[in-house]
Design a protein around this motif. Structure first.
Motif, PDB file in Angstrom:
ATOM      1  N   PRO A  22       0.835  -1.194   0.000  1.00 12.84           N
ATOM      2  CA  PRO A  22       0.000   0.000   0.000  1.00 12.84           C
ATOM      3  C   PRO A  22       0.885   1.266   0.000  1.00 12.84           C
ATOM      4  O   PRO A  22       1.923   1.249   0.660  1.00 12.84           O
ATOM      5  CB  PRO A  22      -0.773  -0.089   1.317  1.00 12.84           C
ATOM      6  N   PRO A  23       0.541   2.318  -0.707  1.00 13.20           N
ATOM      7  CA  PRO A  23      -0.672   2.511  -1.496  1.00 13.20           C
ATOM      8  C   PRO A  23      -0.438   2.284  -3.000  1.00 13.20           C
ATOM      9  O   PRO A  23      -1.220   2.763  -3.808  1.00 13.20           O
ATOM     10  CB  PRO A  23      -0.968   3.988  -1.240  1.00 13.20           C
ATOM     11  N   GLU A  24       0.657   1.568  -3.355  1.00 13.97           N
ATOM     12  CA  GLU A  24       0.993   1.403  -4.773  1.00 13.97           C
ATOM     13  C   GLU A  24      -0.141   0.818  -5.614  1.00 13.97           C
ATOM     14  O   GLU A  24      -0.335   1.268  -6.753  1.00 13.97           O
ATOM     15  CB  GLU A  24       2.262   0.573  -4.921  1.00 13.97           C
ATOM     16  N   MET A  26      -3.269   1.341  -5.437  1.00 14.73           N
ATOM     17  CA  MET A  26      -4.187   2.432  -5.787  1.00 14.73           C
ATOM     18  C   MET A  26      -3.568   3.347  -6.832  1.00 14.73           C
ATOM     19  O   MET A  26      -4.229   3.766  -7.789  1.00 14.73           O
ATOM     20  CB  MET A  26      -4.528   3.259  -4.544  1.00 14.73           C
ATOM     21  N   VAL A  27      -2.296   3.650  -6.668  1.00 20.29           N
ATOM     22  CA  VAL A  27      -1.620   4.556  -7.602  1.00 20.29           C
ATOM     23  C   VAL A  27      -1.586   3.932  -8.994  1.00 20.29           C
ATOM     24  O   VAL A  27      -1.971   4.562  -9.992  1.00 20.29           O
ATOM     25  CB  VAL A  27      -0.182   4.862  -7.105  1.00 20.29           C
ATOM     26  N   LEU A  30      -5.200   3.697 -10.515  1.00 15.91           N
ATOM     27  CA  LEU A  30      -5.779   4.997 -10.888  1.00 15.91           C
ATOM     28  C   LEU A  30      -5.055   5.599 -12.094  1.00 15.91           C
ATOM     29  O   LEU A  30      -5.680   6.217 -12.962  1.00 15.91           O
ATOM     30  CB  LEU A  30      -5.756   5.964  -9.697  1.00 15.91           C
ATOM     31  N   GLU A  31      -3.747   5.405 -12.157  1.00 19.09           N
ATOM     32  CA  GLU A  31      -3.011   5.908 -13.333  1.00 19.09           C
ATOM     33  C   GLU A  31      -3.456   5.171 -14.593  1.00 19.09           C
ATOM     34  O   GLU A  31      -3.614   5.762 -15.663  1.00 19.09           O
ATOM     35  CB  GLU A  31      -1.501   5.784 -13.110  1.00 19.09           C
ATOM     36  N   ASP A  34      -6.932   6.377 -15.664  1.00 22.98           N
ATOM     37  CA  ASP A  34      -6.921   7.675 -16.340  1.00 22.98           C
ATOM     38  C   ASP A  34      -6.540   7.553 -17.819  1.00 22.98           C
ATOM     39  O   ASP A  34      -6.842   8.439 -18.604  1.00 22.98           O
ATOM     40  CB  ASP A  34      -5.987   8.647 -15.602  1.00 22.98           C
ATOM     41  N   VAL A  49      -9.659  -6.902  -0.824  1.00 21.90           N
ATOM     42  CA  VAL A  49     -10.567  -5.903  -1.404  1.00 21.90           C
ATOM     43  C   VAL A  49      -9.952  -4.513  -1.198  1.00 21.90           C
ATOM     44  O   VAL A  49      -9.667  -4.124  -0.065  1.00 21.90           O
ATOM     45  CB  VAL A  49     -11.955  -5.950  -0.719  1.00 21.90           C
ATOM     46  N   ARG A  51     -10.703  -1.415  -0.563  1.00 25.12           N
ATOM     47  CA  ARG A  51     -11.849  -0.557  -0.199  1.00 25.12           C
ATOM     48  C   ARG A  51     -11.616   0.932  -0.443  1.00 25.12           C
ATOM     49  O   ARG A  51     -12.494   1.614  -0.947  1.00 25.12           O
ATOM     50  CB  ARG A  51     -12.250  -0.798   1.251  1.00 25.12           C
ATOM     51  N   PRO A  52     -10.432   1.473  -0.079  1.00 24.94           N
ATOM     52  CA  PRO A  52     -10.254   2.914  -0.289  1.00 24.94           C
ATOM     53  C   PRO A  52     -10.294   3.320  -1.764  1.00 24.94           C
ATOM     54  O   PRO A  52     -10.467   4.490  -2.077  1.00 24.94           O
ATOM     55  CB  PRO A  52      -8.855   3.190   0.288  1.00 24.94           C
ATOM     56  N   LEU A  56     -12.718   6.628  -5.042  1.00 27.24           N
ATOM     57  CA  LEU A  56     -11.908   7.339  -6.047  1.00 27.24           C
ATOM     58  C   LEU A  56     -12.313   6.919  -7.467  1.00 27.24           C
ATOM     59  O   LEU A  56     -12.290   7.732  -8.398  1.00 27.24           O
ATOM     60  CB  LEU A  56     -10.418   7.083  -5.802  1.00 27.24           C
ATOM     61  N   GLU A  59     -15.641   8.633  -8.139  1.00 22.28           N
ATOM     62  CA  GLU A  59     -15.395  10.050  -8.457  1.00 22.28           C
ATOM     63  C   GLU A  59     -15.024  10.218  -9.939  1.00 22.28           C
ATOM     64  O   GLU A  59     -15.336  11.221 -10.557  1.00 22.28           O
ATOM     65  CB  GLU A  59     -14.244  10.515  -7.558  1.00 22.28           C
ATOM     66  N   ARG A  60     -14.360   9.187 -10.506  1.00 24.66           N
ATOM     67  CA  ARG A  60     -13.955   9.248 -11.916  1.00 24.66           C
ATOM     68  C   ARG A  60     -15.034   8.692 -12.856  1.00 24.66           C
ATOM     69  O   ARG A  60     -14.785   8.509 -14.044  1.00 24.66           O
ATOM     70  CB  ARG A  60     -12.654   8.460 -12.107  1.00 24.66           C
TER      71      ARG A  60
END
Lengths: 83, 423
Positions: A22-24, A26-27, A30-31, A34, A49, A51-52, A56, A59-60
């Motif tokens: 964490p938090p890779e 998510m990064v 999300l990248e 995008d 899972v 969850r965080p 996000l 939101e996208r």
């Protein structure tokens, strides 16, 4: 095996986060999200899972399908809503 | 099907856990200063008032501060519980500081008047904290091991605090002693350390080891067994202590809990060895040192039952409090604080600007230097206290002071990380 709720005919981009700390995850996801085209679907592999990540993705404006397995690992399918 | 993921959408405002976390090394500095000032005298008798002051600077000032911050943060994210009246947590923090300073000040005989202040402030802080957290945890339907472990920890803390208040009142003549002082002391220590501190570390360990070290999950059936054995021993030892049972009976009552602790230690050790990402960082070493100190401390405690030598008490105290609890909580701060800073301040910016990773928020070279000082403190304090060598104890105090100051500066460095704005 693509779940029924995931749109067919899309090319699949697999992002394996099972060995990222964490938090890779998510990064990385999300990248990738995008850069995701309307003809592509992202398949995230993770050991739990994320969850965080969900607020996000919401939101996208992304749609998701989650498959959970007995060992706690998951496959998360992410794609753009087609208007 | 289950998940060991964290859900941060119900997490408290970032200043709440951070104020507790940042206070811990400040009390570490006070504890180190007391050892440096008084030397080996603080390791001469466990009844010595300065020894009790030192113990509480570490247990309440360091360990409890981090535990409270962790409870406020982790009950929503690990157990799914909503902590009520969350703004009151800031008052809990304030009254904890007043209470610990007054207690330590009273014990090192600055003024007897500090004891009523300590009792009032600590009772107020713990009453609010325990009411908030027990309400949150008993509203949660799930009986997952982490929830059960947190409940055990909080109930043990409630009992330990009540006994502690009874003891201070009796010592200072505020009220007559209700039970023999040695019984109150042993019960207070058993509940606070085994149930309160041990319960939380074990419960959180079930979750954070797989999450942060990319290991396999903690086997759920084993976790349930460990908690049942621990609870049984805690209850059995408490009953034995109340009935002034002999060493053999106490040892028998302790056995399931000690076995459970050893199984927990071996399981976590194995999980860390087989972790998927073979990165060695300071937090891993903090866990490993803590896991080595844990069974060794219990060995000293068991030995003390049959050979009531005060040095074994100090070996147990140092190994359990500094070697196990303070070390593991220190290591966990280095995982939890950067993650929370990243989540609160950077997660929404991913894809929009370049965001730092955890290793950028708190670089490894900062944490490894502090780890070395913490390890040197243990390696000097332990033989210094056991062999009653004054200069070694004072050298240990210096290492502990450097370690606490370093931790404080590292946390400040992490808290200062904010997104760069182009305004």
């Amino acid at each position: 095996m693509i779940p029924d709720s995931v749109p067919g005919g899309h090319s699949i981009i697999t992002v394996d986060c099972r060995e990222l700390e964490p938090p890779e995850p998510m990064v990385v996801v999300l990248e990738a999200v995008d850069k995701l085209q309307k003809t592509e679907v992202l398949k995230m592999l993770h050991r739990q899972v994320p969850r965080p990540l969900f607020p996000l993705l919401e939101e996208r404006g992304m749609l998701t399908h989650l498959d959970k397995f007995e060992d706690g690992s998951i496959e998360l399918w992410i794609w753009q809503e087609v208007q | 099907m289950r998940s060991s993921g964290l859900s941060l959408d119900q997490a408290p405002p970032e200043d709440i856990p951070f104020r507790f976390f940042l206070t811990a090394p400040v009390f570490g500095l006070l504890a180190g200063s007391l050892i440096l000032y008084r030397g080996v005298i603080v390791f001469s008798s466990s009844w010595h008032f300065e020894t009790i002051a030192l113990t509480h600077l570490i247990t309440l000032g360091w360990i409890m501060m981090i535990m409270m911050g962790a409870f406020y943060q982790l009950v929503p994210v690990l157990a799914g519980g909503q902590v009520p009246w969350i703004a009151l947590s800031r008052a809990v923090h304030f009254f904890m500081i007043i209470g610990i300073l007054a207690l330590a000040g009273g014990l090192i005989q600055i003024s007897q008047l500090l004891f009523p202040v300590a009792i009032s402030a600590l009772l107020l802080a713990f009453t609010v904290f325990l009411t908030q957290l027990l309400t949150a945890l008993f509203r949660v339907k799930a009986n997952r091991p982490v929830v059960v472990a947190m409940r055990i920890s909080l109930i043990s803390l409630a009992l330990a605090v009540s006994l502690g208040v009874l003891e201070i009142g009796a010592i200072t003549g505020l009220w007559p002693p209700l039970i023999e002082r040695s019984i109150v002391k042993n019960l207070h220590v058993t509940l606070a350390l085994s149930g309160g501190i041990g319960g939380l570390i074990v419960g959180v360990g079930f979750h954070v080891i797989p999450m942060f070290y990319l290991s396999s999950p903690f086997p759920e059936k084993r976790a349930v067994w460990i908690l049942r054995a621990g609870m049984f021993s805690l209850a059995a030892v408490s009953v034995m202590l109340l009935n002034s049972a002999g060493s053999a009976l106490l040892f028998t009552a302790m056995l399931p809990g000690v076995t459970a602790s050893i199984i927990f230690t071996l399981t976590v050790w194995q999980m860390l060895l087989k972790r998927k990402r073979k990165v060695v960082d300071a937090t891993l070493r903090f866990w490993q040192i803590g896991l080595l100190a844990f069974p060794l401390s219990l060995l000293c405690l068991a030995a003390h039952l049959f050979w009531p030598d005060e040095r074994l008490t100090f070996a147990f105290g140092l190994l359990f409090l500094m070697g196990f609890a303070a070390t593991i909580t220190n290591g966990m701060l280095y995982k939890i604080v950067p993650f929370l800073i990243w989540f609160h301040r950077f997660s929404t910016l991913v894809g929009k600007v370049k965001v730092p990773l955890l290793k950028d928020i708190l670089p490894a070279k900062r944490t490894s230097g502090q780890l070395l000082q913490a390890a040197l403190a243990m390696l000097t304090l332990l033989p210094g206290a056991l062999l009653q060598i004054d200069w070694l104890v004072r050298a240990g105090a210096i290492f502990w002071l450097i370690s606490s100051g370093w931790l404080f500066l590292n946390l400040i460095f992490a808290f200062r990380q904010k997104p760069v704005t182009n305004d």
